[in-house]
Every structure is written in C-alpha cells, then in structure tokens.
Motif scaffolding. Sequence first.
Motif, PDB file in Angstrom:
ATOM      1  N   ASN A 134      -7.678  -7.185   1.824  1.00 52.84           N
ATOM      2  CA  ASN A 134      -7.981  -6.291   2.949  1.00 52.84           C
ATOM      3  C   ASN A 134      -9.300  -6.655   3.625  1.00 52.84           C
ATOM      4  O   ASN A 134      -9.411  -6.638   4.852  1.00 52.84           O
ATOM      5  CB  ASN A 134      -8.066  -4.842   2.457  1.00 52.84           C
ATOM      6  CG  ASN A 134      -6.693  -4.226   2.272  1.00 52.84           C
ATOM      7  OD1 ASN A 134      -5.724  -4.634   2.904  1.00 52.84           O
ATOM      8  ND2 ASN A 134      -6.607  -3.244   1.396  1.00 52.84           N
TER       9      ASN A 134
ATOM     10  N   SER B 199      -4.233   6.338  -1.823  1.00 50.45           N
ATOM     11  CA  SER B 199      -4.648   6.138  -3.216  1.00 50.45           C
ATOM     12  C   SER B 199      -5.279   7.358  -3.850  1.00 50.45           C
ATOM     13  O   SER B 199      -5.235   7.513  -5.065  1.00 50.45           O
ATOM     14  CB  SER B 199      -5.615   4.958  -3.301  1.00 50.45           C
ATOM     15  OG  SER B 199      -6.794   5.235  -2.573  1.00 50.45           O
TER      16      SER B 199
ATOM     17  N   SER C 150      -7.391 -10.570  -5.131  1.00 54.05           N
ATOM     18  CA  SER C 150      -7.388  -9.123  -5.374  1.00 54.05           C
ATOM     19  C   SER C 150      -7.041  -8.421  -4.073  1.00 54.05           C
ATOM     20  O   SER C 150      -7.130  -9.007  -2.982  1.00 54.05           O
ATOM     21  CB  SER C 150      -8.760  -8.642  -5.874  1.00 54.05           C
ATOM     22  OG  SER C 150      -9.668  -8.558  -4.788  1.00 54.05           O
ATOM     23  N   GLY C 151      -6.685  -7.166  -4.222  1.00 55.10           N
ATOM     24  CA  GLY C 151      -6.379  -6.375  -3.036  1.00 55.10           C
ATOM     25  C   GLY C 151      -7.619  -6.163  -2.182  1.00 55.10           C
ATOM     26  O   GLY C 151      -7.542  -6.161  -0.952  1.00 55.10           O
ATOM     27  N   PHE C 152      -8.743  -5.975  -2.843  1.00 56.34           N
ATOM     28  CA  PHE C 152      -9.980  -5.782  -2.081  1.00 56.34           C
ATOM     29  C   PHE C 152     -10.236  -7.025  -1.221  1.00 56.34           C
ATOM     30  O   PHE C 152     -10.520  -6.937  -0.026  1.00 56.34           O
ATOM     31  CB  PHE C 152     -11.162  -5.514  -3.022  1.00 56.34           C
ATOM     32  CG  PHE C 152     -12.356  -4.984  -2.284  1.00 56.34           C
ATOM     33  CD1 PHE C 152     -12.654  -3.632  -2.301  1.00 56.34           C
ATOM     34  CD2 PHE C 152     -13.167  -5.831  -1.527  1.00 56.34           C
ATOM     35  CE1 PHE C 152     -13.733  -3.128  -1.572  1.00 56.34           C
ATOM     36  CE2 PHE C 152     -14.234  -5.350  -0.806  1.00 56.34           C
ATOM     37  CZ  PHE C 152     -14.523  -3.990  -0.829  1.00 56.34           C
TER      38      PHE C 152
ATOM     39  N   MET D 292       0.636  -5.599   2.919  1.00 57.08           N
ATOM     40  CA  MET D 292      -0.274  -6.026   1.866  1.00 57.08           C
ATOM     41  C   MET D 292       0.096  -5.233   0.616  1.00 57.08           C
ATOM     42  O   MET D 292       0.505  -4.076   0.704  1.00 57.08           O
ATOM     43  CB  MET D 292      -1.713  -5.723   2.312  1.00 57.08           C
ATOM     44  CG  MET D 292      -2.773  -5.975   1.287  1.00 57.08           C
ATOM     45  SD  MET D 292      -2.987  -4.476   0.301  1.00 57.08           S
ATOM     46  CE  MET D 292      -4.145  -5.071  -0.900  1.00 57.08           C
TER      47      MET D 292
ATOM     48  N   GLU E 143      -2.305   3.011   4.781  1.00 56.48           N
ATOM     49  CA  GLU E 143      -1.703   2.803   3.464  1.00 56.48           C
ATOM     50  C   GLU E 143      -0.309   3.415   3.515  1.00 56.48           C
ATOM     51  O   GLU E 143      -0.072   4.326   4.321  1.00 56.48           O
ATOM     52  CB  GLU E 143      -2.542   3.505   2.383  1.00 56.48           C
ATOM     53  CG  GLU E 143      -3.926   2.916   2.271  1.00 56.48           C
ATOM     54  CD  GLU E 143      -4.812   3.616   1.223  1.00 56.48           C
ATOM     55  OE1 GLU E 143      -4.301   4.174   0.248  1.00 56.48           O
ATOM     56  OE2 GLU E 143      -6.034   3.585   1.421  1.00 56.48           O
TER      57      GLU E 143
ATOM     58  N   THR F 131      -0.668  -4.921  -3.992  1.00 58.09           N
ATOM     59  CA  THR F 131      -1.441  -5.423  -5.133  1.00 58.09           C
ATOM     60  C   THR F 131      -0.502  -5.700  -6.305  1.00 58.09           C
ATOM     61  O   THR F 131       0.582  -5.141  -6.394  1.00 58.09           O
ATOM     62  CB  THR F 131      -2.528  -4.418  -5.557  1.00 58.09           C
ATOM     63  OG1 THR F 131      -1.914  -3.167  -5.829  1.00 58.09           O
ATOM     64  CG2 THR F 131      -3.553  -4.243  -4.467  1.00 58.09           C
TER      65      THR F 131
ATOM     66  N   LYS G 136      -1.386  -3.253 -10.261  1.00 59.36           N
ATOM     67  CA  LYS G 136      -1.055  -1.845 -10.508  1.00 59.36           C
ATOM     68  C   LYS G 136       0.344  -1.806 -11.132  1.00 59.36           C
ATOM     69  O   LYS G 136       0.474  -2.125 -12.310  1.00 59.36           O
ATOM     70  CB  LYS G 136      -1.190  -1.047  -9.207  1.00 59.36           C
ATOM     71  CG  LYS G 136      -2.634  -1.131  -8.651  1.00 59.36           C
ATOM     72  CD  LYS G 136      -2.858  -0.224  -7.484  1.00 59.36           C
ATOM     73  CE  LYS G 136      -4.124  -0.547  -6.707  1.00 59.36           C
ATOM     74  NZ  LYS G 136      -5.366  -0.653  -7.451  1.00 59.36           N
TER      75      LYS G 136
ATOM     76  N   ASP H  61      -0.847  -1.153   3.811  1.00 60.14           N
ATOM     77  CA  ASP H  61      -1.297  -1.435   2.445  1.00 60.14           C
ATOM     78  C   ASP H  61      -0.368  -0.700   1.477  1.00 60.14           C
ATOM     79  O   ASP H  61      -0.335   0.535   1.448  1.00 60.14           O
ATOM     80  CB  ASP H  61      -2.748  -0.935   2.304  1.00 60.14           C
ATOM     81  CG  ASP H  61      -3.311  -1.087   0.896  1.00 60.14           C
ATOM     82  OD1 ASP H  61      -2.528  -1.045  -0.076  1.00 60.14           O
ATOM     83  OD2 ASP H  61      -4.539  -1.218   0.757  1.00 60.14           O
TER      84      ASP H  61
ATOM     85  N   HIS I 274      -8.340   2.936   2.279  1.00 58.55           N
ATOM     86  CA  HIS I 274      -9.132   2.455   1.144  1.00 58.55           C
ATOM     87  C   HIS I 274     -10.418   1.741   1.593  1.00 58.55           C
ATOM     88  O   HIS I 274     -10.457   1.125   2.678  1.00 58.55           O
ATOM     89  CB  HIS I 274      -8.267   1.480   0.337  1.00 58.55           C
ATOM     90  CG  HIS I 274      -8.841   1.078  -0.976  1.00 58.55           C
ATOM     91  ND1 HIS I 274      -9.449  -0.137  -1.177  1.00 58.55           N
ATOM     92  CD2 HIS I 274      -8.905   1.741  -2.153  1.00 58.55           C
ATOM     93  CE1 HIS I 274      -9.842  -0.218  -2.439  1.00 58.55           C
ATOM     94  NE2 HIS I 274      -9.520   0.908  -3.057  1.00 58.55           N
TER      95      HIS I 274
ATOM     96  N   GLY J 152      -4.163  -9.488  -8.974  1.00 55.40           N
ATOM     97  CA  GLY J 152      -4.057 -10.177  -7.696  1.00 55.40           C
ATOM     98  C   GLY J 152      -3.397  -9.304  -6.645  1.00 55.40           C
ATOM     99  O   GLY J 152      -3.185  -8.105  -6.841  1.00 55.40           O
TER     100      GLY J 152
ATOM    101  N   ALA K  32      -0.421  -0.903  -1.868  1.00 58.90           N
ATOM    102  CA  ALA K  32      -0.967  -1.039  -3.225  1.00 58.90           C
ATOM    103  C   ALA K  32      -0.292  -0.092  -4.219  1.00 58.90           C
ATOM    104  O   ALA K  32       0.026  -0.477  -5.341  1.00 58.90           O
ATOM    105  CB  ALA K  32      -2.474  -0.790  -3.211  1.00 58.90           C
ATOM    106  N   HIS K  33      -0.061   1.152  -3.790  1.00 60.55           N
ATOM    107  CA  HIS K  33       0.453   2.157  -4.738  1.00 60.55           C
ATOM    108  C   HIS K  33       1.943   2.410  -4.583  1.00 60.55           C
ATOM    109  O   HIS K  33       2.493   3.257  -5.285  1.00 60.55           O
ATOM    110  CB  HIS K  33      -0.340   3.453  -4.592  1.00 60.55           C
ATOM    111  CG  HIS K  33      -1.778   3.256  -4.941  1.00 60.55           C
ATOM    112  ND1 HIS K  33      -2.242   3.259  -6.243  1.00 60.55           N
ATOM    113  CD2 HIS K  33      -2.855   2.964  -4.161  1.00 60.55           C
ATOM    114  CE1 HIS K  33      -3.538   3.014  -6.242  1.00 60.55           C
ATOM    115  NE2 HIS K  33      -3.937   2.828  -4.998  1.00 60.55           N
TER     116      HIS K  33
ATOM    117  N   SER L  77     -11.613  -0.983   0.866  1.00 57.72           N
ATOM    118  CA  SER L  77     -11.454  -2.404   1.200  1.00 57.72           C
ATOM    119  C   SER L  77     -11.035  -2.588   2.657  1.00 57.72           C
ATOM    120  O   SER L  77     -11.438  -3.554   3.311  1.00 57.72           O
ATOM    121  CB  SER L  77     -10.438  -3.069   0.267  1.00 57.72           C
ATOM    122  OG  SER L  77      -9.231  -2.335   0.228  1.00 57.72           O
TER     123      SER L  77
HETATM  124  C1  LIG Z   1      -4.997   1.347  -1.382  1.00 53.11           C
HETATM  125  C2  LIG Z   1      -5.692   0.259  -2.108  1.00 53.11           C
HETATM  126  N1  LIG Z   1      -5.834  -0.931  -1.515  1.00 53.11           N
HETATM  127  C3  LIG Z   1      -6.469  -1.949  -2.126  1.00 53.11           C
HETATM  128  C4  LIG Z   1      -6.973  -1.812  -3.399  1.00 53.11           C
HETATM  129  C5  LIG Z   1      -7.695  -2.959  -4.043  1.00 53.11           C
HETATM  130  O1  LIG Z   1      -6.822  -3.644  -4.882  1.00 53.11           O
HETATM  131  P1  LIG Z   1      -7.377  -4.529  -6.089  1.00 53.11           P
HETATM  132  O2  LIG Z   1      -7.610  -3.587  -7.212  1.00 53.11           O
HETATM  133  O3  LIG Z   1      -6.298  -5.519  -6.345  1.00 53.11           O
HETATM  134  O4  LIG Z   1      -8.640  -5.162  -5.623  1.00 53.11           O
HETATM  135  C6  LIG Z   1      -6.825  -0.618  -4.070  1.00 53.11           C
HETATM  136  C7  LIG Z   1      -7.364  -0.479  -5.450  1.00 53.11           C
HETATM  137  O5  LIG Z   1      -7.479   0.519  -6.031  1.00 53.11           O
HETATM  138  C8  LIG Z   1      -6.175   0.453  -3.415  1.00 53.11           C
HETATM  139  O6  LIG Z   1      -6.049   1.643  -3.994  1.00 53.11           O
END
Ligand SMILES: Cc1ncc(COP(=O)(O)O)c(C=O)c1O
Length: 396
Positions: free
Chosen positions: A114, A186, A109-111, A237, A182, A239, A242, A211, A138, A248, A213-214, A140
């Motif tokens: 990070n 987010s 996972s992203g959490f 990094m 990021e 995710t 999304k 990061d 975030h 993952g 993720a978005h 994480s």
């Molecule tokens: C900026 C950012 N990084 C990391 C994550 C964590 O990702 P994951 O949902 O895969 O654990 C999120 C989740 O919302 C996020 O918004």
Amino acid sequence: MDASLDTLLQGSLAALSEANRLRRLRPWHWHNGTLHDANGRALIDASSNDYLGLSQHPLVKTRAAEWAVRHGAGAPASRLVTGTRDITLAVEEKLAAFKRCEAALLFSSGFQANATVIPALAGVGSDGTAIFSDELNHASMVHGCRAARVKTQVFRHGDLDHLDQLLCQQSGNPERKLILTESVFSMDGDRADLPALVQLAERHGAALYVDEAHATGVLGPEGRGLAAECRGVDVVMGTLGKAFGAFGAYIAGSRALIDYLVNRCPGFIYTTALPPAVLGAIDAALDLVPGMDPERARLAQNSQRLRDVLAQRNYDTLGSSTQIIPAVIGSEKDALAAAQRLEDAGVLAVAIRPPTVPEGTSRLRFALGSALDEASMQHLLMTVATHLPPHPLKAG
Ligand SMILES: Cc1ncc(COP(=O)(O)O)c(C=O)c1O
C-alpha cells in the motif's frame, strides 16, 4: 547528541504512558497450535488474524520447510536482479488464477504494497492524480497517500454520497481520480459496498483500489475476496500473512498494471524477493483455501454468536458483519482494563487505542479464527458474558 535524543524519546514515551497509549511488546508462545503467555498459561486466542488456522496447518508448514530445503533459506537478490525464480512466477500465476485476474505480483508485506503502490499509481500519466480515501483506511494506505504527494480527499467512512459529492467537485479537472477503500475494514469489521463503489467509480471515470487484507481467504466465492464478486475493481491488494497463514502480500489486476509496477514501484523494485519457505507456504495455502467453505461457515456462525453476546451486554459492535468484531468501550484506560479482565479469565482480546482507532472509541478488537473448537468458543462466550460488565454508556 545521543543523550539529548534519548531525553526527548523518554519524554515522548512518558506522555504516551500518561495517556494510557504506551505500547509494549509481549512474548507469546504457540505450542501445539495453542497460544501461551510468557508464564506458560494457555489462553484462548481471540485476537489473531490467522482466520483459517493455516499458519499451523501441516501442509502449509511442510511445504514451507520442503521449499526451504530444496531452494534455500533466502532469496539471493531483488526480483529484477536474480530474485525471481520459477517458483516465484508459478505462485504469482496461481494467485492470479485464485483472484480471477490477469496477473498478480508478490510484495514483502501489505504495508509495503500500500505504501508504495499508491504513489506509483498516482505518478502515472502527465495530468496528475486526485485520490479519494475512506477515512478508516489502514495506516499503510494513509502512508501511501502522503508519499504520493497529490491532492487526497478523505470521505466519511462508507459514505458514498459524500464520496459522490467530492468526485463531482473534482469533475472538469484534468487529474485522474483514484478511489481507495478496504473491502473489510480492519478495526470495525464492516464491509465496503463494492458494487456501489464500482458504479460510482465508473460514473466518474475513476479507478478503484481495494485492500482485501481481511477478506482474502475468508469472504467471497471460495474465499477469493469480495472483489471477486463484482467486476470493475481495477487494483486488488491483499495480504498473505492473515487468512493464508504465511507472509507477504500481493497486487492483482490487469497485465498492464503488473508490468507497470514491475517498472515503476520502488517497494517492489528495491527490495529482496520473498524467500522459498514463504513461497511454499503461500503455494500450499492456495491449494487449501478454495476448499475451506465449511471453515468459513463456522467462522461466520461463531462471529455472529459473539456479536449476539456483546449486544446483550450493550456493546456497540459498529457495522461488523465479519470475523472482526469490535466491542467499543471509549477511553483507553477502560479498554485496557476490560482486556485485562478477559485475559485474567483466559481469553486474549487485545485493546486497540488511538491513533489506530479514532479518539474516544478505544475498543476490544476480537478477531476469530475457524480453528477455535466448540469448547473454546463456549468458554470465550461465557467469559465475555460474565467478565465484561454491561457497557456503562448504554446500560439501563
Ligand atoms: C487493511 C490492512 N491493510 C494492510 C495491512 C498490512 O499488511 P501486512 O501485515 O502484510 O504488512 C494490514 C495489516 O494489519 C491491514 O489490516
């Protein structure tokens, strides 16, 4: 012991409730790609991160199912034991090519990525590391900084002059410098100025960790993310749960970075590998995402339409320039009431409250997806225009 723990927990929950910060899990159903509440009422989903609708795409679902049937429901072990399969390595190679990096590594996972990659990187070498982290990063990443147990300085959101000052104060110290940001934030939906961050990092000899993720799947050339637009980001990094519609996360960068993490990152080493169904979904998304420029263009247009309607109602959408659009309300109570009004009118736009966002900035966080058709989009815009009162702080 149990009773007294429960008493403490109940006290804590009561305090959260009193402050309008109590969170509850609600069940949702997706039927034919549409979101329904527990009573079976269909709602327009303006809150999910499935930005390209890929979680419902036939190819993504079919390949997930096929790979589960062919390879099994679960991975048998962690990656360094027997959890690495040919399909795992093939998906990582495909991801690295997508991100235009030498190598990529999957995470659960992203959490987890990070929270564990940042301390692993902070631990390299013998001189120690000083971390510089955007204040809106975030949870994480915040977790990763705390776990790193090194000096972490927080710079004002997007304020590169402040970051420059902090880096200057650090010059002459032996510690290596690591900047964390990021690419799309987010909760605010604004973008980091990556080219300027790269320049700053180079000037101060710092490494840059981004990061995405978005941004992954949504922004940058063919949805490759904003880091793909500029050279010089050391660690990317992203995710996969999304815009990829799967699950993952990944780290992408140099071969040395990935080999180091395989050896030194506990969140990679001591956990079970991703299961085949998830790998199949990621693989299919990788086939689809580069060709989705029309969907990305529609998403961008629809996001602007929503920002325009919110601006007409005096809502501050902060620096949003992406599919994440905050409408800042202020108090927790008012944000919850606004969300309820929209929900009663058939639109799900979840209220986000502290500690996820700073005190006094509780908001509706709209997160749009390209799967919203024109009729739903019009309904969403009309509902916002008629059911959200003009923002009181700025009104007339
Ligand atoms: C900026 C950012 N990084 C990391 C994550 C964590 O990702 P994951 O949902 O895969 O654990 C999120 C989740 O919302 C996020 O918004």
